[in-house]
Design a protein around this motif. Structure first.
Motif, mmCIF file in Angstrom:
data_model
loop_
_atom_site.group_PDB
_atom_site.id
_atom_site.type_symbol
_atom_site.label_atom_id
_atom_site.label_comp_id
_atom_site.label_asym_id
_atom_site.label_seq_id
_atom_site.Cartn_x
_atom_site.Cartn_y
_atom_site.Cartn_z
ATOM 1 N N SER A 121 8.492 31.573 15.287
ATOM 2 C CA SER A 121 9.264 30.727 14.379
ATOM 3 C C SER A 121 9.700 31.600 13.216
ATOM 4 O O SER A 121 8.891 31.930 12.352
ATOM 5 N N ILE A 122 10.955 31.988 13.208
ATOM 6 C CA ILE A 122 11.486 32.864 12.173
ATOM 7 C C ILE A 122 12.014 31.991 11.036
ATOM 8 O O ILE A 122 12.811 31.091 11.242
ATOM 9 N N SER A 123 11.556 32.266 9.800
ATOM 10 C CA SER A 123 11.887 31.461 8.627
ATOM 11 C C SER A 123 13.072 32.046 7.864
ATOM 12 O O SER A 123 13.155 33.259 7.683
ATOM 13 N N PHE A 124 13.949 31.171 7.383
ATOM 14 C CA PHE A 124 15.095 31.531 6.549
ATOM 15 C C PHE A 124 15.164 30.544 5.395
ATOM 16 O O PHE A 124 14.644 29.439 5.490
ATOM 17 N N PRO A 125 15.869 30.910 4.290
ATOM 18 C CA PRO A 125 16.087 29.928 3.232
ATOM 19 C C PRO A 125 16.873 28.737 3.789
ATOM 20 O O PRO A 125 17.600 28.881 4.768
ATOM 21 N N GLU A 126 16.724 27.579 3.155
ATOM 22 C CA GLU A 126 17.419 26.373 3.629
ATOM 23 C C GLU A 126 18.928 26.592 3.675
ATOM 24 O O GLU A 126 19.502 27.249 2.821
ATOM 25 N N ASN A 127 19.568 26.046 4.693
ATOM 26 C CA ASN A 127 21.008 26.132 4.907
ATOM 27 C C ASN A 127 21.485 27.579 4.924
ATOM 28 O O ASN A 127 22.510 27.910 4.370
ATOM 29 N N TYR A 128 20.732 28.434 5.568
ATOM 30 C CA TYR A 128 21.082 29.844 5.672
ATOM 31 C C TYR A 128 22.379 29.988 6.454
ATOM 32 O O TYR A 128 22.483 29.577 7.594
ATOM 33 N N GLN A 129 23.379 30.553 5.826
ATOM 34 C CA GLN A 129 24.705 30.800 6.405
ATOM 35 C C GLN A 129 25.328 29.539 7.001
ATOM 36 O O GLN A 129 26.053 29.591 7.990
ATOM 37 N N GLY A 130 25.021 28.390 6.456
ATOM 38 C CA GLY A 130 25.653 27.149 6.892
ATOM 39 C C GLY A 130 25.215 26.654 8.262
ATOM 40 O O GLY A 130 25.899 25.855 8.877
#
Length: 145
Positions: free
Chosen positions: A100-109
């Motif tokens: 499960s790779i995490s990104f900031p919310e709404n990463y790149q739309g």
């Protein structure tokens, strides 16, 4: 990368804060003599937060060489995008079965759903660096930065 450093700084601040609080308990006990009893719930609360912040700090520190050297791993394949929202902004995950790779919310739309993904991430903390979403393998790129 900002998400990684904020996690590292937050865990360090928590570790220092809990250490200072332990020192405060020690000084208070020494000042009032051995008869002063510290409530067990206070000791357990501070000890659990101290262990949590220490574990989080060490866990984050393990990936520091990879972040500084910009050494990432790549994954290509089908993934499920899930967005978690909370008061502080939440985060977004690309789920690949075991990872499960995490990104900031709404990463790149990106929006929730199933896609063909190309992901760059830091291996130990599984924090994402880049994410490309396609409708299907060899299909049209959905998110553009």
């Amino acid at each position: 990368m900002a998400q990684y450093f904020s996690l590292l700084i937050l865990s360090f601040v928590m570790l220092v804060g809990m250490s200072a609080y332990f020192w405060h308990f020690y000084k208070l006990k020494k000042k009032n003599g051995d008869s002063y009893k510290i409530p067990i719930k206070d000791i357990l609360g501070v000890a659990s937060l101290f262990l949590l912040s220490g574990t989080l700090f060490v866990y984050s520190l393990l990936d520091l060489p990879n972040v500084l050297a910009d050494k990432t791993k790549q994954y290509n394949g089908n993934c499920e995008i899930v967005i978690f929202s909370n008061v502080r902004g939440g985060h977004q995950e690309a789920n690949f079965g075991n990872h499960s790779i995490s990104f900031p919310e709404n990463y790149q739309g990106a929006e929730e759903g199933s896609y063909y993904c190309e992901v760059e991430y830091y291996s130990r903390t599984e924090l994402g660096k880049s994410l490309k979403l396609y409708q299907s393998k060899g299909g049209k790129l959905i998110n553009k930065k």
